[in-house]
Design an enzyme around this catalytic site. Sequence first.
Site, mmCIF file in Angstrom:
data_model
loop_
_atom_site.group_PDB
_atom_site.id
_atom_site.type_symbol
_atom_site.label_atom_id
_atom_site.label_comp_id
_atom_site.label_asym_id
_atom_site.label_seq_id
_atom_site.Cartn_x
_atom_site.Cartn_y
_atom_site.Cartn_z
ATOM 1 N N CYS A 1 12.516 43.990 -13.329
ATOM 2 C CA CYS A 1 14.147 43.597 -13.239
ATOM 3 C C CYS A 1 14.115 42.160 -12.986
ATOM 4 O O CYS A 1 13.627 41.405 -12.487
ATOM 5 C CB CYS A 1 14.666 44.397 -12.109
ATOM 6 S SG CYS A 1 16.290 43.859 -11.903
ATOM 7 N N ARG B 1 29.815 33.251 -18.443
ATOM 8 C CA ARG B 1 28.913 32.640 -18.964
ATOM 9 C C ARG B 1 29.332 32.165 -20.371
ATOM 10 O O ARG B 1 29.321 31.139 -20.880
ATOM 11 C CB ARG B 1 27.555 33.258 -19.077
ATOM 12 C CG ARG B 1 26.352 32.383 -19.643
ATOM 13 C CD ARG B 1 25.050 32.931 -19.947
ATOM 14 N NE ARG B 1 24.949 34.596 -19.013
ATOM 15 C CZ ARG B 1 24.100 34.475 -18.009
ATOM 16 N NH1 ARG B 1 23.815 32.947 -17.567
ATOM 17 N NH2 ARG B 1 24.138 35.362 -17.177
ATOM 18 N N CYS C 1 13.337 49.039 -11.185
ATOM 19 C CA CYS C 1 12.578 48.615 -12.435
ATOM 20 C C CYS C 1 11.648 47.532 -12.022
ATOM 21 O O CYS C 1 11.860 46.456 -11.347
ATOM 22 C CB CYS C 1 13.222 48.404 -13.804
ATOM 23 S SG CYS C 1 14.652 49.466 -13.941
ATOM 24 N N ARG D 1 16.785 41.136 -12.002
ATOM 25 C CA ARG D 1 17.695 40.658 -10.805
ATOM 26 C C ARG D 1 16.968 41.231 -9.757
ATOM 27 O O ARG D 1 17.569 41.485 -8.695
ATOM 28 C CB ARG D 1 19.091 41.130 -10.772
ATOM 29 C CG ARG D 1 19.984 40.643 -12.105
ATOM 30 C CD ARG D 1 21.675 40.806 -11.785
ATOM 31 N NE ARG D 1 22.081 39.959 -12.951
ATOM 32 C CZ ARG D 1 22.862 40.735 -13.812
ATOM 33 N NH1 ARG D 1 22.899 41.993 -13.681
ATOM 34 N NH2 ARG D 1 23.213 40.004 -14.633
ATOM 35 N N ASP E 1 17.123 35.934 -23.547
ATOM 36 C CA ASP E 1 18.105 35.081 -22.640
ATOM 37 C C ASP E 1 17.347 34.050 -22.581
ATOM 38 O O ASP E 1 16.245 33.866 -21.497
ATOM 39 C CB ASP E 1 18.475 36.335 -21.227
ATOM 40 C CG ASP E 1 19.493 36.780 -21.493
ATOM 41 O OD1 ASP E 1 20.655 36.682 -21.462
ATOM 42 O OD2 ASP E 1 19.404 38.106 -21.622
ATOM 43 N N LYS F 1 22.290 34.371 -24.392
ATOM 44 C CA LYS F 1 21.172 35.211 -25.412
ATOM 45 C C LYS F 1 21.126 34.459 -26.893
ATOM 46 O O LYS F 1 22.077 34.109 -27.168
ATOM 47 C CB LYS F 1 22.052 36.757 -25.466
ATOM 48 C CG LYS F 1 21.576 37.698 -24.411
ATOM 49 C CD LYS F 1 22.344 38.754 -24.658
ATOM 50 C CE LYS F 1 22.132 39.853 -23.498
ATOM 51 N NZ LYS F 1 22.914 39.264 -22.478
ATOM 52 N N CYS G 1 20.567 50.319 -6.958
ATOM 53 C CA CYS G 1 20.502 51.138 -8.359
ATOM 54 C C CYS G 1 19.690 52.582 -7.871
ATOM 55 O O CYS G 1 19.225 52.593 -6.739
ATOM 56 C CB CYS G 1 19.329 50.343 -9.309
ATOM 57 S SG CYS G 1 19.873 48.916 -9.762
ATOM 58 N N ARG H 1 34.188 36.744 -21.897
ATOM 59 C CA ARG H 1 33.933 38.003 -20.983
ATOM 60 C C ARG H 1 33.256 37.575 -19.671
ATOM 61 O O ARG H 1 32.722 36.504 -19.795
ATOM 62 C CB ARG H 1 32.914 38.584 -21.914
ATOM 63 C CG ARG H 1 31.836 38.194 -22.385
ATOM 64 C CD ARG H 1 30.939 38.894 -23.712
ATOM 65 N NE ARG H 1 29.899 38.328 -24.245
ATOM 66 C CZ ARG H 1 29.776 37.364 -25.330
ATOM 67 N NH1 ARG H 1 31.206 36.856 -25.614
ATOM 68 N NH2 ARG H 1 28.873 36.918 -25.655
ATOM 69 N N ASP I 1 12.142 38.961 -19.431
ATOM 70 C CA ASP I 1 12.755 37.710 -18.731
ATOM 71 C C ASP I 1 11.592 37.451 -17.825
ATOM 72 O O ASP I 1 10.642 37.956 -17.311
ATOM 73 C CB ASP I 1 14.109 38.086 -17.911
ATOM 74 C CG ASP I 1 15.150 38.286 -18.760
ATOM 75 O OD1 ASP I 1 15.397 37.471 -19.706
ATOM 76 O OD2 ASP I 1 15.936 39.434 -18.567
HETATM 77 S S1 SF4 Z 1 16.831 46.772 -14.301
HETATM 78 FE FE1 SF4 Z 1 17.474 45.870 -12.412
HETATM 79 S S2 SF4 Z 1 19.755 46.238 -12.324
HETATM 80 FE FE2 SF4 Z 1 19.036 47.293 -13.959
HETATM 81 S S3 SF4 Z 1 18.567 49.648 -13.041
HETATM 82 FE FE3 SF4 Z 1 16.708 48.308 -13.172
HETATM 83 S S4 SF4 Z 1 16.671 47.455 -11.084
HETATM 84 FE FE4 SF4 Z 1 18.593 47.905 -11.466
#
Ligand code: SF4
Length: 368
Positions: A119, A99, A116, A121, A319, A326, A112, A103, A282
């Site tokens: 999350c 992006r 979360c 993603r 973001d 960001k 994971c 980097r 997000d």
């Molecule tokens: S935010 Fe998403 S990618 Fe990061 S630890 Fe939690 S579940 Fe995994």
Amino acid sequence: MNRTMNLATNLATTLRDATELVAQGLAPAADLADLQTVASRYAIAVTPDLAALIDPNDPADPIARQFVPTKEELFVSEGESADPIGDDAYSPVAGIVHRYPDRVLLKLVHVCAVYCRFCFRREMVGPGKDSALSEAAYTSALDYIRAHKEIWEVILTGGDPLMLSPRRLAQVMNDLDAIDHVRIIRIHTRVPVADPSRISDDMVRALKVDRAAVWVALHANHARELTERARTAVARLVDAGIPMVSQSVLLRGVNDSVAALEELMRAFVECRIKPYYLHHGDLAPGTAHLRTTLAHGQALMGALRGRVSGLCQPQYVLDIPGGAGKSPVGPNYLQTENSFVGERDADQETRYRVTDYCGEVHLYPPRP
Ligand code: SF4
């Protein structure tokens, strides 16, 4: 605190489905069907270390709020999207997000230690998604990094890169270290708080390379996550010469008070972790109940400045949806003062209103 600590000693394994959460008293039985629907869309995992921190008698427990699913996740709000920060648009080859010019993200795994509920993603991580880059895709990703000499920093993210075995991680680290223009390897992880026992001597050794500088960014959102076990895991990394920064997400009912943020930032610094980012939540699907407003985030950051030193200040960032990257989102302490002061050179004509840590406004430069 009237916390039920039996989970700490009783749980040997990670809780991975709604039935287990109900059986452990962490979710209401009446919600089981809804939670099973949530689980069919988004992965669940609550490690023994984090389950032990949850007070099942507190319906507003800030640790539960991060990891125990709720039926509110079934409601997708306007603007929420499966790829809220636009990774896909900037992915030239599988596993790479390029992006910013200097980097790249290298997404090695899609699993994971914990999942979360907010999350960004969440549509890409968890069992059932592609669990790791294939060997061929990994080779192509390395080829891409090799071919792009402007890449100064590689950020291992995912999923959580510390879910790899130390052996595999060492191989990846050495492969990246062999690329001369890669000077920084940064690892984003939640493992030191979610499953501190993974930070073994072998894991720490795997992170050490000969040439590139290695940084670790720890994701934690509440001071309670920094338990003695987590602090020991962090100390292993820092004592091995690995500098650490933090990442947190501003979450309603978890850390959206100045007291909670202050405690979290102080805990990071006590652990020798420099607070780096406080992310605005997000627009991930089904997460509206966990987001605050930007105005509230700015007010909290302003209040935090009045209470802790610069060492404890993260940068509050958003973001931008779609992949534009960001942006720091304030608050702004400097505004142009509109009083025109006459025939002077351009620099002198500019006068500012500067807000101090108590919220008082001052003119700069001061003039009689
Ligand atoms: S935010 Fe998403 S990618 Fe990061 S630890 Fe939690 S579940 Fe995994």
